[in-house]
Design a protein around this motif. Structure first.
Motif, mmCIF file in Angstrom:
data_model
loop_
_atom_site.group_PDB
_atom_site.id
_atom_site.type_symbol
_atom_site.label_atom_id
_atom_site.label_comp_id
_atom_site.label_asym_id
_atom_site.label_seq_id
_atom_site.Cartn_x
_atom_site.Cartn_y
_atom_site.Cartn_z
ATOM 1 N N GLU A 144 -0.829 -1.693 -3.340
ATOM 2 C CA GLU A 144 -0.191 -2.938 -2.902
ATOM 3 C C GLU A 144 -1.080 -4.150 -3.201
ATOM 4 O OE1 GLU A 144 2.058 -4.659 1.103
ATOM 5 O OE2 GLU A 144 0.991 -2.731 1.123
ATOM 6 N N HIS A 145 -2.406 -4.018 -2.971
ATOM 7 C CA HIS A 145 -3.316 -5.130 -3.254
ATOM 8 C C HIS A 145 -3.362 -5.439 -4.743
ATOM 9 C CE1 HIS A 145 -4.422 -5.202 0.856
ATOM 10 N NE2 HIS A 145 -5.204 -4.134 0.848
ATOM 11 N N VAL A 146 -3.408 -4.389 -5.568
ATOM 12 C CA VAL A 146 -3.513 -4.600 -7.011
ATOM 13 C C VAL A 146 -2.262 -5.274 -7.549
ATOM 14 C CG1 VAL A 146 -3.685 -3.430 -9.236
ATOM 15 C CG2 VAL A 146 -5.152 -2.721 -7.338
ATOM 16 N N THR A 147 -1.115 -4.810 -7.113
ATOM 17 C CA THR A 147 0.122 -5.359 -7.659
ATOM 18 C C THR A 147 0.386 -6.788 -7.187
ATOM 19 O OG1 THR A 147 1.276 -4.254 -5.826
ATOM 20 C CG2 THR A 147 1.212 -3.115 -7.954
ATOM 21 N N LYS A 148 -0.125 -7.156 -6.036
ATOM 22 C CA LYS A 148 0.036 -8.545 -5.593
ATOM 23 C C LYS A 148 -0.704 -9.506 -6.514
ATOM 24 C CE LYS A 148 0.899 -7.833 -0.655
ATOM 25 N NZ LYS A 148 0.369 -8.014 0.722
ATOM 26 N N LEU A 150 -1.271 -8.951 -9.687
ATOM 27 C CA LEU A 150 -0.572 -8.959 -10.972
ATOM 28 C C LEU A 150 0.558 -9.980 -10.992
ATOM 29 C CD1 LEU A 150 -0.398 -5.151 -11.834
ATOM 30 C CD2 LEU A 150 -1.959 -6.875 -12.743
ATOM 31 N N LEU A 151 1.033 -10.383 -9.820
ATOM 32 C CA LEU A 151 2.081 -11.393 -9.773
ATOM 33 C C LEU A 151 1.559 -12.769 -10.134
ATOM 34 C CD1 LEU A 151 3.874 -10.291 -6.467
ATOM 35 C CD2 LEU A 151 4.768 -10.061 -8.785
ATOM 36 N N ASP A 152 0.238 -13.037 -9.870
ATOM 37 C CA ASP A 152 -0.312 -14.383 -10.055
ATOM 38 C C ASP A 152 -1.316 -14.475 -11.193
ATOM 39 O OD1 ASP A 152 1.176 -15.011 -7.775
ATOM 40 O OD2 ASP A 152 -0.493 -14.501 -6.454
ATOM 41 N N ASN A 153 -2.062 -13.393 -11.448
ATOM 42 C CA ASN A 153 -3.141 -13.468 -12.420
ATOM 43 C C ASN A 153 -2.592 -13.648 -13.836
ATOM 44 O OD1 ASN A 153 -5.174 -12.005 -14.405
ATOM 45 N ND2 ASN A 153 -6.332 -12.695 -12.624
ATOM 46 N N PHE A 166 -1.736 7.740 -6.190
ATOM 47 C CA PHE A 166 -0.471 7.027 -6.024
ATOM 48 C C PHE A 166 0.681 8.029 -5.977
ATOM 49 C CE2 PHE A 166 -2.595 3.396 -8.551
ATOM 50 C CZ PHE A 166 -3.231 2.971 -7.395
ATOM 51 N N THR A 167 1.666 7.760 -5.124
ATOM 52 C CA THR A 167 2.820 8.633 -4.966
ATOM 53 C C THR A 167 4.096 7.904 -5.390
ATOM 54 O OG1 THR A 167 3.078 7.955 -2.651
ATOM 55 C CG2 THR A 167 1.680 9.866 -3.084
ATOM 56 N N ASP A 168 5.225 8.547 -5.144
ATOM 57 C CA ASP A 168 6.517 7.964 -5.531
ATOM 58 C C ASP A 168 6.770 6.632 -4.834
ATOM 59 O OD1 ASP A 168 7.054 10.001 -7.240
ATOM 60 O OD2 ASP A 168 8.305 11.133 -5.855
ATOM 61 N N ASP A 169 6.329 6.529 -3.586
ATOM 62 C CA ASP A 169 6.581 5.292 -2.840
ATOM 63 C C ASP A 169 5.784 4.112 -3.391
ATOM 64 O OD1 ASP A 169 8.254 6.737 -1.183
ATOM 65 O OD2 ASP A 169 6.668 7.197 0.252
ATOM 66 N N ASP A 170 4.717 4.386 -4.128
ATOM 67 C CA ASP A 170 3.892 3.303 -4.659
ATOM 68 C C ASP A 170 4.420 2.770 -5.988
ATOM 69 O OD1 ASP A 170 2.285 3.899 -2.490
ATOM 70 O OD2 ASP A 170 1.054 5.291 -3.648
ATOM 71 N N ALA A 171 5.328 3.508 -6.629
ATOM 72 C CA ALA A 171 5.824 3.062 -7.935
ATOM 73 C C ALA A 171 6.604 1.756 -7.821
ATOM 74 C CB ALA A 171 6.699 4.157 -8.551
ATOM 75 N N LYS A 172 7.239 1.516 -6.686
ATOM 76 C CA LYS A 172 8.033 0.296 -6.539
ATOM 77 C C LYS A 172 7.165 -0.950 -6.600
ATOM 78 C CE LYS A 172 7.835 0.665 -1.492
ATOM 79 N NZ LYS A 172 8.624 0.802 -0.250
ATOM 80 N N TYR A 173 5.886 -0.850 -6.164
ATOM 81 C CA TYR A 173 4.993 -2.005 -6.227
ATOM 82 C C TYR A 173 4.776 -2.441 -7.675
ATOM 83 C CZ TYR A 173 3.895 -0.730 -1.391
ATOM 84 O OH TYR A 173 3.971 -0.423 -0.054
ATOM 85 N N PHE A 174 4.578 -1.460 -8.567
ATOM 86 C CA PHE A 174 4.356 -1.779 -9.975
ATOM 87 C C PHE A 174 5.630 -2.320 -10.627
ATOM 88 C CE2 PHE A 174 1.173 1.387 -8.861
ATOM 89 C CZ PHE A 174 0.026 0.796 -9.362
ATOM 90 N N ASP A 176 7.988 -4.127 -9.127
ATOM 91 C CA ASP A 176 8.155 -5.514 -8.690
ATOM 92 C C ASP A 176 7.138 -6.442 -9.355
ATOM 93 O OD1 ASP A 176 10.160 -4.553 -7.080
ATOM 94 O OD2 ASP A 176 8.903 -4.414 -5.289
ATOM 95 N N ALA A 177 5.893 -5.948 -9.522
ATOM 96 C CA ALA A 177 4.854 -6.804 -10.090
ATOM 97 C C ALA A 177 5.071 -7.055 -11.578
ATOM 98 C CB ALA A 177 3.473 -6.176 -9.860
ATOM 99 N N LEU A 178 5.432 -6.011 -12.312
ATOM 100 C CA LEU A 178 5.584 -6.143 -13.759
ATOM 101 C C LEU A 178 6.967 -6.623 -14.165
ATOM 102 C CD1 LEU A 178 3.686 -2.941 -14.916
ATOM 103 C CD2 LEU A 178 2.863 -5.284 -14.828
ATOM 104 N N LEU A 179 7.808 -6.885 -13.197
ATOM 105 C CA LEU A 179 9.115 -7.442 -13.526
ATOM 106 C C LEU A 179 8.975 -8.854 -14.082
ATOM 107 C CD1 LEU A 179 12.196 -7.013 -13.432
ATOM 108 C CD2 LEU A 179 12.179 -7.986 -11.138
ATOM 109 N N THR A 180 7.988 -9.598 -13.575
ATOM 110 C CA THR A 180 7.767 -10.975 -14.027
ATOM 111 C C THR A 180 6.489 -11.136 -14.840
ATOM 112 O OG1 THR A 180 6.674 -11.469 -11.917
ATOM 113 C CG2 THR A 180 9.032 -11.926 -12.077
ATOM 114 N N ASN A 181 5.585 -10.164 -14.758
ATOM 115 C CA ASN A 181 4.321 -10.256 -15.488
ATOM 116 C C ASN A 181 4.518 -9.700 -16.892
ATOM 117 O OD1 ASN A 181 1.716 -9.907 -16.551
ATOM 118 N ND2 ASN A 181 0.850 -9.602 -14.521
#
Length: 633
Positions: A144-148, A150-153, A166-174, A176-181
């Motif tokens: 969660e910290h890493v993907t946050k 990725l939204l700004d950097n 990382f598990t299945d529940d963590d894939a959603k963070y990536f 959301d982050a790479l949707l705009t990055n």
């Protein structure tokens, strides 16, 4: 550059300061920040000095490698045991650094806390472009910290997050982050625990991201639905060039989905499918996609369950596809034969750049044993052609009539006859008729043997049909899942909302509008060969014709029903009279009974129905009387 205080460099806890630290030192430090000679203090205070002071405040031992190589563009601090606090001191020193663009921190057990400090540093540091945080036990909080960040950097181009749990529940963070990055080009998520749901999320990542070029997903658990969903995202991806899916257990199901994706993907250059439980059947499915692909250059299929047949299929695809771009095929564990070597030489003449790595010459194609027909069936067919009975065949051999024939005499008689049986089939027949090894063939149980033979034959046919049916259903299910996954990750086309419901663009098929039954009022036939449904609000919903452009006509076997206007009491005189399918207004004087099979309470008060209905009944009674009289005569 202005010197930043430690408190502004992520040290927000007051308990990090040593209790024995003199107060005058802190006051002196504050006065340095408030002095007028800021440029001179910046020149005097270097990055190593800031790092040493941060280590002293945090309470960790400084890493001498960082002090010696702080001017190098690559800072390799892997396996140094930094921990969360050591990572915090390093983050404080790197906030104002302008030299390091590659930061390697693999295997330091920084955990999610250390990842948070690094991410805070990256919000101010725009020099670091390559970050390695592999094997640091980040888990969900760290993801969660890493993907946050990725939204700004805007500086990070590659990040390695291998082996972080990382598990299945963590894939959603990536996702959301790479949707705009779109600035991140390389992502390493290998050696994690992504399974089915994670594969679905990563498939959406591939479908929606427009910047990622290299993705490493090796050593995960992407199988079955996860593999199919990931391939569905790859089908519509237009940026990815390198994809590593080794050691995932894709199986033939994943190979089938990958073959479908390669038919449409035109950007992938390097594909690694090592050790994925793919057999010759899966390679055949993969080759169907390679026939249409003209961009893939490197295909790695080492350590799969392949034989010479799979290797021949791969080389044949290259040979029979002129526009293929394949330059390297790795099947280093497969032993090939001379036929493969000859085919490869012929193919390399047409494609000089082709390099196929195989295990060596010494393999062979396993020959299946020839299927032998049941000997009893051969004898039965032989007798049927000559219109003889089975008993007659054995009675000619049994001259004594004891229904027991010596094995030697039976074998000799069968060999001398013209029955097409080989030695193996004769021995099998003798074994069936002489189960106790008595030396004599007892054909008294021949009828039971023949029945058992027929039952075995039918059972074998059912097994073959069932296996073929299951394989076909499995392939259809995989393709259906693949198609639904593609539809899930692909944005839907624009839909034009009309009064009659949703209607797609003119290029797509038109849909029927679902109108509630409570809003139906009249069904009429207009001159434009389309149904017009008029509801209570006087809005017309136009539905397309079912049978092309010709008007729909009611046949003699179909009846139309006209419901009276419930809003108007004077239904007969109002202009909104119901119109029949032939375009004729339904008046009481015009034979309305033809449109109604029975007398409903809504229309029972009409005189035309009451006048003609008894006549029909009387006529039917007369007909019945005539039939009864004929039967009596």
């Amino acid at each position: 550059m202005s010197m930043l205080s430690f408190e502004s460099l992520c040290i927000k806890e007051d308990d990090c300061l040593s209790p024995t630290q003199p107060q005058d030192m802190e006051d002196e430090f504050d006065t340095d920040l408030d002095s007028d000679e800021k440029e001179e203090s910046d020149e005097e205070t270097s990055v190593p000095e800031v790092y040493l002071q941060a280590c002293k405040l945090v309470g960790v031992v400084p890493v001498s490698y960082f002090i010696r190589n702080y001017e190098s563009p690559t800072m390799a601090l892997s396996h140094h045991g930094l921990g969360p606090l050591g990572c915090k001191a390093l983050a404080i020193a790197l906030v104002a650094d302008m030299q390091i663009n590659t930061l390697e921190l693999a295997d330091n057990h920084i955990q999610a806390e250390g990842a948070e400090y690094l991410m805070e540093m990256l919000r101010a540091n725009f020099t670091v472009q390559h970050l390695d945080l592999s094997n640091n036990y980040l888990q969900s909080a760290g993801a969660e910290h890493v993907t946050k960040v990725l939204l700004d950097n805007i500086s990070l181009k590659s990040i390695k997050l291998s082996g972080n749990g990382f598990t299945d529940d963590d894939a959603k963070y990536f996702v959301d982050a790479l949707l705009t990055n779109s600035r991140l080009k390389e992502l390493d998520l290998s050696h994690n625990e992504f399974c089915g749901k994670g594969g679905e999320q990563l498939g959406q990542l591939l479908a929606n991201n427009e910047g990622l070029e290299v993705l490493d997903l090796s050593w995960n658990h992407l199988r079955m639905k996860g593999a199919v969903a990931l391939c569905a995202g790859l089908k519509v991806n237009m940026m990815l060039t390198h994809l590593d899916l080794s050691w995932n257990g894709f199986g033939n199901e994943g190979a089938l989905a990958m073959g479908e994706a390669l038919k449409f993907n035109n950007t992938l250059v390097h594909l690694n499918l090592d050790n994925n439980r793919i057999t010759n059947e899966g390679v055949g499915m993969l080759c169907r996609g390679l026939e249409f692909n003209d961009t893939l250059r490197v295909l790695l299929l080492a350590y799969n369950s392949l034989t010479v047949e799979g290797a021949l299929a791969l080389v044949n695809v290259v040979k029979n596809t002129p526009r293929t771009a394949l330059e390297e095929i790795n099947i280093c564990n497969v032993l090939v034969n001379e036929t493969f070597v000859h085919l490869l030489e012929v193919t390399c003449q047409e494609h000089p750049g082709l390099d196929v790595q195989f295990g060596g010459v010494g393999g062979f194609i396993a020959k299946k044993p020839p299927t032998r027909v049941d000997p009893m069936k051969v004898i039965q067919d032989y007798l049927d052609q000559r219109k003889l009975r089975l008993w007659d065949f054995f009675r000619n051999i049994d001259k004594d009539g004891t229904m027991r024939v010596p094995v030697a005499d039976f074998r000799k008689a069968v060999q001398q006859s013209s029955i097409p049986l080989d030695q193996y089939q004769i021995e099998e027949l003798i074994h069936r008729l002489d189960r106790d090894r008595t030396g004599k063939v007892d054909y008294r149980g021949l009828a039971d043997t023949r029945k058992q033979m027929m039952r075995d034959h039918r059972r074998q046919l059912r097994k073959v049909e069932s296996r073929q049916k299951k394989e076909k259903q499995k392939s259809d299910r995989i393709l259906k899942t693949f198609q639904s996954a593609v539809e899930a990750v692909t944005p839907r086309s624009s839909i034009v909302i009309s009064p009659g419901g949703a209607r797609e663009d003119s290029s797509g098929p038109q849909r029927f509008s679902a109108t509630p039954l409570s809003s139906w009022h009249h069904i009429v036939m207009s001159n434009s060969s389309r149904y017009s449904v008029t509801n209570l609000s006087n809005e017309h919903v136009h539905l397309p014709m079912l049978g092309g452009t010709t008007p729909y006509r009611l046949t003699s076997s179909m009846r139309s029903y006209s419901q009276p206007n419930l809003l108007d009491d004077s239904a007969r005189s109002s202009p909104g009279k119901s119109i029949s399918a032939q375009g004729i207004r339904s008046d009481p004087e015009m034979g309305y009974s033809k449109l109604s099979p029975t007398a409903y309470p809504l229309t029972r008060s009409r005189p035309a129905l009451d006048a003609k209905q008894p006549a029909v009944k009387a006529k039917s009674k007369k007909v019945k009387k005539k039939k009864t009289t004929k039967r009596k005569n």
